[in-house]
Design a protein around this motif. Sequence first.
Motif, PDB file in Angstrom:
ATOM      1  N   GLY A  36       0.543  -1.473  -0.293  1.00 43.05           N
ATOM      2  CA  GLY A  36      -0.153   0.079   0.151  1.00 43.05           C
ATOM      3  C   GLY A  36       0.951   1.094   0.163  1.00 43.05           C
ATOM      4  O   GLY A  36       0.176   2.711   0.324  1.00 43.05           O
ATOM      5  N   GLU A  38       3.309   4.279  -1.912  1.00 42.15           N
ATOM      6  CA  GLU A  38       4.111   4.668  -3.114  1.00 42.15           C
ATOM      7  C   GLU A  38       5.610   4.085  -3.508  1.00 42.15           C
ATOM      8  O   GLU A  38       6.407   4.133  -2.712  1.00 42.15           O
ATOM      9  CB  GLU A  38       4.349   6.159  -3.113  1.00 42.15           C
ATOM     10  CG  GLU A  38       2.554   6.918  -2.974  1.00 42.15           C
ATOM     11  CD  GLU A  38       2.091   6.465  -4.214  1.00 42.15           C
ATOM     12  OE1 GLU A  38       2.248   6.584  -5.020  1.00 42.15           O
ATOM     13  OE2 GLU A  38       0.652   6.602  -3.985  1.00 42.15           O
ATOM     14  N   GLN A  50      -7.833   3.945 -16.341  1.00 45.41           N
ATOM     15  CA  GLN A  50      -7.768   5.165 -15.468  1.00 45.41           C
ATOM     16  C   GLN A  50      -7.550   4.519 -14.061  1.00 45.41           C
ATOM     17  O   GLN A  50      -7.723   2.672 -13.468  1.00 45.41           O
ATOM     18  CB  GLN A  50      -9.749   5.188 -14.702  1.00 45.41           C
ATOM     19  CG  GLN A  50      -9.200   6.170 -13.569  1.00 45.41           C
ATOM     20  CD  GLN A  50     -10.846   6.386 -13.511  1.00 45.41           C
ATOM     21  OE1 GLN A  50     -12.184   5.840 -14.035  1.00 45.41           O
ATOM     22  NE2 GLN A  50     -10.724   7.163 -12.452  1.00 45.41           N
ATOM     23  N   GLY A  51      -6.646   4.615 -13.640  1.00 44.93           N
ATOM     24  CA  GLY A  51      -5.500   4.216 -12.172  1.00 44.93           C
ATOM     25  C   GLY A  51      -4.111   3.624 -12.531  1.00 44.93           C
ATOM     26  O   GLY A  51      -3.502   2.674 -11.251  1.00 44.93           O
ATOM     27  N   ARG A  53      -0.567   2.981 -13.094  1.00 43.17           N
ATOM     28  CA  ARG A  53       0.940   3.628 -13.201  1.00 43.17           C
ATOM     29  C   ARG A  53       1.793   3.139 -13.235  1.00 43.17           C
ATOM     30  O   ARG A  53       1.727   1.800 -13.871  1.00 43.17           O
ATOM     31  CB  ARG A  53       1.266   3.675 -11.578  1.00 43.17           C
ATOM     32  CG  ARG A  53       0.184   4.638 -10.723  1.00 43.17           C
ATOM     33  CD  ARG A  53       0.174   4.934  -9.275  1.00 43.17           C
ATOM     34  NE  ARG A  53      -0.668   5.708  -8.862  1.00 43.17           N
ATOM     35  CZ  ARG A  53      -0.688   6.124  -7.801  1.00 43.17           C
ATOM     36  NH1 ARG A  53       0.635   5.319  -6.837  1.00 43.17           N
ATOM     37  NH2 ARG A  53      -1.541   6.949  -6.702  1.00 43.17           N
ATOM     38  N   LEU A  69      -1.396  -2.161 -12.232  1.00 42.33           N
ATOM     39  CA  LEU A  69      -2.781  -1.051 -11.714  1.00 42.33           C
ATOM     40  C   LEU A  69      -3.085  -1.541  -9.944  1.00 42.33           C
ATOM     41  O   LEU A  69      -2.952  -3.089  -9.888  1.00 42.33           O
ATOM     42  CB  LEU A  69      -4.152  -1.815 -12.730  1.00 42.33           C
ATOM     43  CG  LEU A  69      -5.789  -1.326 -11.761  1.00 42.33           C
ATOM     44  CD1 LEU A  69      -5.185   0.135 -11.977  1.00 42.33           C
ATOM     45  CD2 LEU A  69      -6.801  -1.987 -12.554  1.00 42.33           C
ATOM     46  N   SER A  70      -3.260  -1.027  -9.717  1.00 46.47           N
ATOM     47  CA  SER A  70      -3.200  -1.011  -7.803  1.00 46.47           C
ATOM     48  C   SER A  70      -4.287  -0.919  -6.889  1.00 46.47           C
ATOM     49  O   SER A  70      -4.338  -1.322  -5.622  1.00 46.47           O
ATOM     50  CB  SER A  70      -1.647  -1.275  -6.820  1.00 46.47           C
ATOM     51  OG  SER A  70      -1.708   0.862  -6.503  1.00 46.47           O
ATOM     52  N   SER A  71      -5.199  -0.199  -7.886  1.00 44.05           N
ATOM     53  CA  SER A  71      -6.600   0.498  -7.059  1.00 44.05           C
ATOM     54  C   SER A  71      -7.722  -0.826  -6.801  1.00 44.05           C
ATOM     55  O   SER A  71      -8.719   0.212  -6.215  1.00 44.05           O
ATOM     56  CB  SER A  71      -6.565   1.910  -7.798  1.00 44.05           C
ATOM     57  OG  SER A  71      -7.039   1.290  -9.302  1.00 44.05           O
ATOM     58  N   TRP A  72      -7.744  -1.641  -7.609  1.00 42.41           N
ATOM     59  CA  TRP A  72      -9.426  -2.338  -7.415  1.00 42.41           C
ATOM     60  C   TRP A  72      -8.365  -3.644  -6.010  1.00 42.41           C
ATOM     61  O   TRP A  72      -7.042  -4.515  -5.243  1.00 42.41           O
ATOM     62  CB  TRP A  72      -9.002  -3.289  -8.462  1.00 42.41           C
ATOM     63  CG  TRP A  72      -9.555  -2.507  -9.422  1.00 42.41           C
ATOM     64  CD1 TRP A  72      -9.432  -1.407  -9.149  1.00 42.41           C
ATOM     65  CD2 TRP A  72      -9.769  -3.230 -10.999  1.00 42.41           C
ATOM     66  NE1 TRP A  72     -10.288  -0.795 -10.779  1.00 42.41           N
ATOM     67  CE2 TRP A  72     -10.051  -1.589 -11.627  1.00 42.41           C
ATOM     68  CE3 TRP A  72     -10.046  -4.522 -11.389  1.00 42.41           C
ATOM     69  CZ2 TRP A  72     -11.200  -2.215 -12.481  1.00 42.41           C
ATOM     70  CZ3 TRP A  72     -10.610  -4.085 -12.511  1.00 42.41           C
ATOM     71  CH2 TRP A  72     -11.211  -2.902 -13.197  1.00 42.41           C
TER      72      TRP A  72
END
Length: 110
Positions: A36, A38, A50-51, A53, A69-72
């Motif tokens: 979690g 950066e 979207q989301g 990186r 993608l790590s937002s899911w």
Amino acid sequence: MLKPVIWMGGSREDLRAFPIDARGGAGYQLDRVQRGEEPDDWKPMNAVGQGVREIRIHEESGAFRVIYLSSWPEGVYVLHCFQKKTQQTSRRDLQLATQRFSAIPRRGER
């Protein structure tokens, strides 16, 4: 909590083909993302989705990228890993990452 890494397409094999210094750097940065945190050097890749990186790795052996993608909540989706040869990311690399992003099952489709 440590999110699992979900490798899309041949991204795992591509990362394994990195020189040892770049592979170690990528592994360290992905571990940070799983926790979690950066990555040390990243930028958004909205052209892919979207989301999404891009982790930027600079080693003696060159410049390397890991698009993810790590937002899911399911985990960290690694879409593409490659060595960057020019200033601008190649169309082929962007298209491959976009295809793999599109292949992620959307919520409600699982």
